[in-house]
Design a protein around this motif. Structure first.
Motif, PDB file in Angstrom:
ATOM      1  N   ILE A 122       0.835  -1.198   0.000  1.00 49.87           N
ATOM      2  CA  ILE A 122       0.000   0.000   0.000  1.00 49.87           C
ATOM      3  C   ILE A 122       0.872   1.252   0.000  1.00 49.87           C
ATOM      4  CG2 ILE A 122      -1.595   1.374   1.418  1.00 49.87           C
ATOM      5  CD1 ILE A 122      -2.852  -1.313   2.300  1.00 49.87           C
ATOM      6  N   LYS A 123       1.927   1.246   0.797  1.00 53.19           N
ATOM      7  CA  LYS A 123       2.815   2.418   0.853  1.00 53.19           C
ATOM      8  C   LYS A 123       3.532   2.634  -0.473  1.00 53.19           C
ATOM      9  CE  LYS A 123       3.542   1.658   5.781  1.00 53.19           C
ATOM     10  NZ  LYS A 123       4.492   1.159   6.808  1.00 53.19           N
ATOM     11  N   CYS A 125       2.457   1.765  -3.473  1.00 55.16           N
ATOM     12  CA  CYS A 125       1.472   2.275  -4.431  1.00 55.16           C
ATOM     13  C   CYS A 125       1.136   3.731  -4.142  1.00 55.16           C
ATOM     14  CB  CYS A 125       0.206   1.425  -4.385  1.00 55.16           C
ATOM     15  SG  CYS A 125       0.408  -0.260  -4.992  1.00 55.16           S
ATOM     16  N   THR A 126       1.020   4.067  -2.864  1.00 55.20           N
ATOM     17  CA  THR A 126       0.701   5.439  -2.482  1.00 55.20           C
ATOM     18  C   THR A 126       1.802   6.394  -2.913  1.00 55.20           C
ATOM     19  OG1 THR A 126      -0.583   4.672  -0.584  1.00 55.20           O
ATOM     20  CG2 THR A 126       0.177   6.950  -0.535  1.00 55.20           C
ATOM     21  N   ASP A 131      -4.181   4.604  -7.091  1.00 60.24           N
ATOM     22  CA  ASP A 131      -5.310   4.205  -6.267  1.00 60.24           C
ATOM     23  C   ASP A 131      -5.235   2.701  -6.024  1.00 60.24           C
ATOM     24  OD1 ASP A 131      -6.762   6.689  -5.829  1.00 60.24           O
ATOM     25  OD2 ASP A 131      -7.111   6.662  -7.994  1.00 60.24           O
ATOM     26  N   VAL A 148      -1.468   3.088   7.335  1.00 62.39           N
ATOM     27  CA  VAL A 148      -1.760   3.156   5.896  1.00 62.39           C
ATOM     28  C   VAL A 148      -2.947   4.070   5.623  1.00 62.39           C
ATOM     29  CG1 VAL A 148      -0.734   0.902   5.427  1.00 62.39           C
ATOM     30  CG2 VAL A 148      -3.205   1.060   5.871  1.00 62.39           C
ATOM     31  N   THR A 152      -2.355   7.124   2.981  1.00 67.27           N
ATOM     32  CA  THR A 152      -3.185   7.280   1.791  1.00 67.27           C
ATOM     33  C   THR A 152      -4.012   8.565   1.837  1.00 67.27           C
ATOM     34  OG1 THR A 152      -4.862   5.829   2.797  1.00 67.27           O
ATOM     35  CG2 THR A 152      -3.297   4.815   1.263  1.00 67.27           C
ATOM     36  N   ALA A 155      -1.906  11.543   0.949  1.00 62.92           N
ATOM     37  CA  ALA A 155      -1.527  11.537  -0.469  1.00 62.92           C
ATOM     38  C   ALA A 155      -2.721  11.700  -1.401  1.00 62.92           C
ATOM     39  CB  ALA A 155      -0.803  10.232  -0.801  1.00 62.92           C
ATOM     40  N   VAL A 157      -4.854   9.356  -2.073  1.00 60.42           N
ATOM     41  CA  VAL A 157      -5.007   8.088  -2.796  1.00 60.42           C
ATOM     42  C   VAL A 157      -6.187   7.324  -2.211  1.00 60.42           C
ATOM     43  CG1 VAL A 157      -3.939   5.810  -3.098  1.00 60.42           C
ATOM     44  CG2 VAL A 157      -2.612   7.886  -3.516  1.00 60.42           C
ATOM     45  N   LEU A 159      -8.411   4.048  -1.239  1.00 64.22           N
ATOM     46  CA  LEU A 159      -8.098   2.707  -0.759  1.00 64.22           C
ATOM     47  C   LEU A 159      -9.397   1.946  -0.521  1.00 64.22           C
ATOM     48  CD1 LEU A 159      -6.169   0.541   0.427  1.00 64.22           C
ATOM     49  CD2 LEU A 159      -6.262   1.798   2.599  1.00 64.22           C
TER      50      LEU A 159
END
Length: 382
Positions: A122-123, A125-126, A131, A148, A152, A155, A157, A159
């Protein structure tokens, strides 16, 4: 529009305005139109982790969701990633999430790795501005879930955790009936999940997939929150190793019962069992002040064979069969959510709360006592 396109249009409008003499409104319209022409109508997606579940998500994206384009796969087993890529007729395969998210043609990523690696993925991708769809459980600890969610949110983003039962047609209809008041006020939630057989020992080695409450019970915990439209305030969990002695080596259990009390005083009861033998058995009951809804089935088709030796029907024996529609619908919803630039219906907070209930159940079982949960307020949606 794909996430970020509106902001890009505004930025280009400002740059254009700085070097041209007509009005800002004309510049903004011109820039927006130019960006819109460049935007593809499909969402570029990468899938990280192509085991049994990840491969199903990749297949759905590639073959059954016209608004999505499967761009690349990643798996620590690069040979497997390449094999699945070949089967799905896509070109790109990588051995890490970091390599996959470098691609500019990927706007969103489905994370389907073992749960231990969800937080790191997740980090990554962020940091790349992608997304995220992440299979359950969101993380293995509440602390990492909070981390997380913070990363997110800062950022910008999106989730979406993979709580598939919220997309299963029967469960969706049940929720709609509850919202319509058909059974009055929900007062009691009951759910059971019985696997046909335990996973292989290799699945449990290393602790990468989480323990029983995290891996199996998390479905019921999320479902209870959703159907009762409330948070779990207190629980008492019981567990044991009764049929799979190998689990003792991993400090885990194969059978569990969890009693729940929700914050408004309503009640719940959950059963999870790892070795039903006869099939994959998922049942739920919501008792209301004016009626009851019961969900679940074992027979996949209406066929019944009667012979001298007895009666015979088919039996649902795998989660990918029972929830085939749900897995497709949740990924369709994720794709449409990102393309429409809206907040997910099932968001990171929902994933966090399911993790918190699982952690409380684990603690209750280990300590042999009821546990009270401290539930944070849901963050405001943008």
């Amino acid at each position: 529009m794909v996430s970020g396109d509106k902001h890009r249009a505004k930025r280009l409008a400002g740059e254009f305005y700085a070097t041209n003499p007509f009005s800002y409104a004309e510049y903004a319209t011109s820039a927006y139109d130019r960006v819109s022409e460049e935007i593809v109508t499909k969402l570029g997606i990468g899938v990280v982790g192509v085991g049994t579940m990840g491969k199903r998500h990749a297949e759905n994206i590639r073959r059954l969701i016209p608004e999505a384009q499967l761009i690349a796969l990643a798996d620590t087993d690069l040979a497997r990633a390449k094999q699945v890529a070949t089967e799905l007729e896509i070109e790109h395969a990588y051995n890490s999430v970091e390599a996959l998210v470098e691609r500019k043609d990927i706007q969103a990523v489905a994370i389907v790795t073992p749960a231990k690696f969800h937080g790191g993925a997740i980090k990554a991708c962020t940091a790349a501005g992608k997304d995220i769809f992440c299979e359950k459980p969101l993380t293995l600890t509440v602390e990492e879930a909070d981390e997380v969610l913070d990363v997110t949110a800062r950022a910008g983003v999106r989730l979406q955790p993979g709580h598939v039962r919220r997309y299963d047609p029967a469960h969706v209809r049940a929720r709609q009936r509850i919202e319509a008041g058909e059974i009055g006020d929900p007062v009691l939630f009951k759910s059971l999940g019985r696997d046909q057989s335990p996973p292989p020992v290799s699945y449990m080695e290393g602790g990468v997939n989480g323990r029983f409450f995290q891996d199996s019970g998390v479905h019921e915990f999320d479902l209870g929150r959703w159907f009762m439209n409330d948070e779990v305030a207190e629980l008492h969990a019981y567990g044991a190793v009764l049929v799979c002695p190998d689990l003792a080596r991993f400090n885990d259990i194969d059978t569990a019962l969890v009693n729940l009390k929700f914050s408004r005083g309503t009640l719940g009861a959950i059963e999870n069992y790892m070795q039903a033998s006869y099939g994959y058995d998922i049942r739920t009951e919501i008792v209301g002040s004016k009626g009851t809804i019961m969900l679940g089935y074992l027979q996949q088709t209406p066929e019944l064979v009667l012979t001298a030796s007895g009666a015979r029907t088919d039996i649902v024996d795998h989660f990918l069969i029972r929830f085939a529609d749900g897995y497709l619908e949740e990924m369709k919803d994720f794709v449409q959510t990102i393309l429409a630039d809206r907040d997910p219906k099932v968001d990171g907070f929902d994933g966090r709360q399911a993790v918190a209930v699982a952690a409380a159940a684990e603690r209750s079982y280990r300590e042999g006592r009821p546990v009270t949960l401290q539930n944070p307020t849901r963050p405001a949606r943008t």
